[in-house]
Scaffold this active site. Structure first.
Site, PDB file in Angstrom:
ATOM      1  N   ARG A   1      -3.433  67.809  49.337  1.00 45.87           N
ATOM      2  CA  ARG A   1      -2.276  66.906  49.283  1.00 45.87           C
ATOM      3  C   ARG A   1      -2.381  65.964  48.084  1.00 45.87           C
ATOM      4  NH1 ARG A   1      -0.665  63.571  54.574  1.00 45.87           N
ATOM      5  NH2 ARG A   1      -2.468  62.362  53.944  1.00 45.87           N
TER       6      ARG A   1
ATOM      7  N   LYS B   1       2.036  60.523  47.962  1.00 40.59           N
ATOM      8  CA  LYS B   1       1.406  59.307  48.502  1.00 40.59           C
ATOM      9  C   LYS B   1       1.108  58.400  47.317  1.00 40.59           C
ATOM     10  CE  LYS B   1      -1.245  59.086  52.056  1.00 40.59           C
ATOM     11  NZ  LYS B   1      -0.587  58.511  53.217  1.00 40.59           N
TER      12      LYS B   1
ATOM     13  N   GLU C   1       9.737  58.423  60.602  1.00 42.42           N
ATOM     14  CA  GLU C   1       8.320  58.181  60.872  1.00 42.42           C
ATOM     15  C   GLU C   1       8.130  56.674  60.952  1.00 42.42           C
ATOM     16  OE1 GLU C   1       5.978  59.630  57.558  1.00 42.42           O
ATOM     17  OE2 GLU C   1       7.433  58.892  56.127  1.00 42.42           O
TER      18      GLU C   1
HETATM   19  N1  PXG Z   1       3.557  58.532  57.324  1.00 36.68           N
HETATM   20  C1  PXG Z   1       3.281  57.681  56.317  1.00 36.68           C
HETATM   21  C2  PXG Z   1       4.416  57.018  55.618  1.00 36.68           C
HETATM   22  C3  PXG Z   1       1.948  57.454  55.935  1.00 36.68           C
HETATM   23  O1  PXG Z   1       1.706  56.627  54.922  1.00 36.68           O
HETATM   24  C4  PXG Z   1       1.230  58.971  57.688  1.00 36.68           C
HETATM   25  C5  PXG Z   1       2.564  59.163  57.993  1.00 36.68           C
HETATM   26  C6  PXG Z   1       0.178  59.741  58.415  1.00 36.68           C
HETATM   27  O2  PXG Z   1      -0.362  60.777  57.617  1.00 36.68           O
HETATM   28  P1  PXG Z   1      -1.849  61.338  57.834  1.00 36.68           P
HETATM   29  O3  PXG Z   1      -1.994  62.417  56.821  1.00 36.68           O
HETATM   30  O4  PXG Z   1      -2.772  60.191  57.575  1.00 36.68           O
HETATM   31  O5  PXG Z   1      -1.918  61.840  59.210  1.00 36.68           O
HETATM   32  C7  PXG Z   1       0.893  58.077  56.649  1.00 36.68           C
HETATM   33  C8  PXG Z   1      -0.550  57.803  56.363  1.00 36.68           C
HETATM   34  C9  PXG Z   1      -3.302  52.907  56.691  1.00 36.68           C
HETATM   35  C10 PXG Z   1      -2.430  53.686  55.817  1.00 36.68           C
HETATM   36  O6  PXG Z   1      -4.134  52.146  56.183  1.00 36.68           O
HETATM   37  C11 PXG Z   1      -2.087  55.004  56.087  1.00 36.68           C
HETATM   38  C12 PXG Z   1      -1.252  55.663  55.206  1.00 36.68           C
HETATM   39  C13 PXG Z   1      -0.790  54.968  54.137  1.00 36.68           C
HETATM   40  C14 PXG Z   1      -1.118  53.686  53.913  1.00 36.68           C
HETATM   41  C15 PXG Z   1      -1.956  53.027  54.739  1.00 36.68           C
HETATM   42  O7  PXG Z   1      -3.163  53.076  57.898  1.00 36.68           O
HETATM   43  N2  PXG Z   1      -0.820  56.986  55.275  1.00 36.68           N
END
Ligand code: PXG
Length: 291
Positions: free
Chosen positions: A50, A150, A183
């Site tokens: 990713r 991301k 989400e």
């Molecule tokens: N949606 C968004 C908008 C995200 O930023 C997820 C879903 C979950 O994805 P994963 O691949 O982690 O299952 C994310 C995850 C944090 C943090 O500190 C997490 C994310 C981004 C910024 C901060 O919890 N990404």
């Protein structure tokens, strides 16, 4: 704490990058949040894929190879004596000048790895569930910026998170421009209705979360429950039998109320609790070993 920057492990006080890095000036860069459980890095291959896709989409050359990043992550975990960790991988655009054009970023991108022990939500939420709100901040349209990039610019999610905090909860459901559920600010969302698991699809603008994928697989293959990636309205959320969120930092967490409406009886649902259990055992047993 030791932080990895461009091949060196330095104390966190000395973990610095230039003020001219476009990662700081414009949020021009990308990141991944990864977890290690029980001495193993969970779904590392998927996270690195990713990261590479995010890099490709913004035309950024990741400064080292995937195998080298894997080694650097392990080195960082060992230096911090961590076997359970939240790992933040960051690639910045690099140093340029005070114009947004990355063509002037003559220095190579920086690769940063920060590892620490973190739990996003209080332990109590995993047992009793959490309350969330729906925010008025819409997710950025995917025809402007794909949710799968991301990027280091999370401002619209940050605004939504601030609204959640002001409202006395820790997470907010975000809608797309059409008003459908996408989400949350850093988690994917799932519903259960009549023993079917639902989650918004990629076409509605959801990030293809790695925890989301894992939970879909667990529901289908372990629990033998059908999963539908479908358009979801706020009404569907209010009237669901169960609701839960997934994310690398959040893991799998039950939601028991949305906008002051209880989800069914206001207790974590049966399927949610089973998925939490399956997720826990999977994360302990799989992944790239640290040693
Ligand atoms: N949606 C968004 C908008 C995200 O930023 C997820 C879903 C979950 O994805 P994963 O691949 O982690 O299952 C994310 C995850 C944090 C943090 O500190 C997490 C994310 C981004 C910024 C901060 O919890 N990404």
């Amino acid at each position: 704490m030791k932080v990895y920057i461009d091949g060196r492990l330095v104390d966190k006080e000395n973990a610095k990058i230039s003020v001219l890095d476009h990662g700081l000036l414009y949020g021009d860069g990308i990141f991944e949040g990864i977890r290690a459980y029980n001495g193993r890095v969970f779904r590392l291959k998927e996270h690195l894929e990713r990261l590479w896709s995010s890099a490709k989409a913004i035309n950024l050359a990741v400064p080292i190879q995937k195998k080298e990043i894997e080694k650097a992550i392990i080195k960082t975990l060992l230096a911090n004596k961590l076997s359970e960790a939240y790992i933040r991988l960051i690639v910045t655009r690099g140093c340029g000048d005070l114009s947004i054009d990355p063509k002037n970023c003559t220095m190579s991108p920086s690769l940063i790895i920060i590892a620490s022990s973190v739990s996003l939500y209080p332990e109590e939420f995993y047992i009793n569930g959490m309350e969330v709100i729906t925010t008025c901040i819409r997710r950025i349209r995917q025809d402007s910026l794909s949710p799968n990039v991301k990027s280091l610019n999370y401002l619209n999610n940050i605004l939504a998170k601030m609204q959640a905090t002001k409202s006395g909860v820790m997470e907010a459901i975000m809608l797309n421009a059409e008003g459908y559920v996408v989400e949350c600010t850093s988690d994917n969302i799932f519903l259960v209705k009549d023993d079917i698991v639902y989650t918004p699809s990629a076409s509605d603008g959801a990030l293809m979360g790695i925890t989301r994928d894992t939970v879909i697989e667990l529901a289908k293959n372990k629990l033998k429950i059908p999963v539908k990636e479908e358009r979801i309205s706020v009404y569907d959320v209010y009237t669901a039998d169960e609701c839960f969120l997934t994310g690398t930092a959040a893991e799998v967490i039950p939601v028991i109320a949305v906008d002051s409406r209880q989800i069914l009886d206001g207790k974590p649902g049966k399927i949610t609790l089973k998925l939490i259990e399956e997720f826990k055992s999977l994360t302990r047993l799989t992944g790239i070993p640290i040693k």
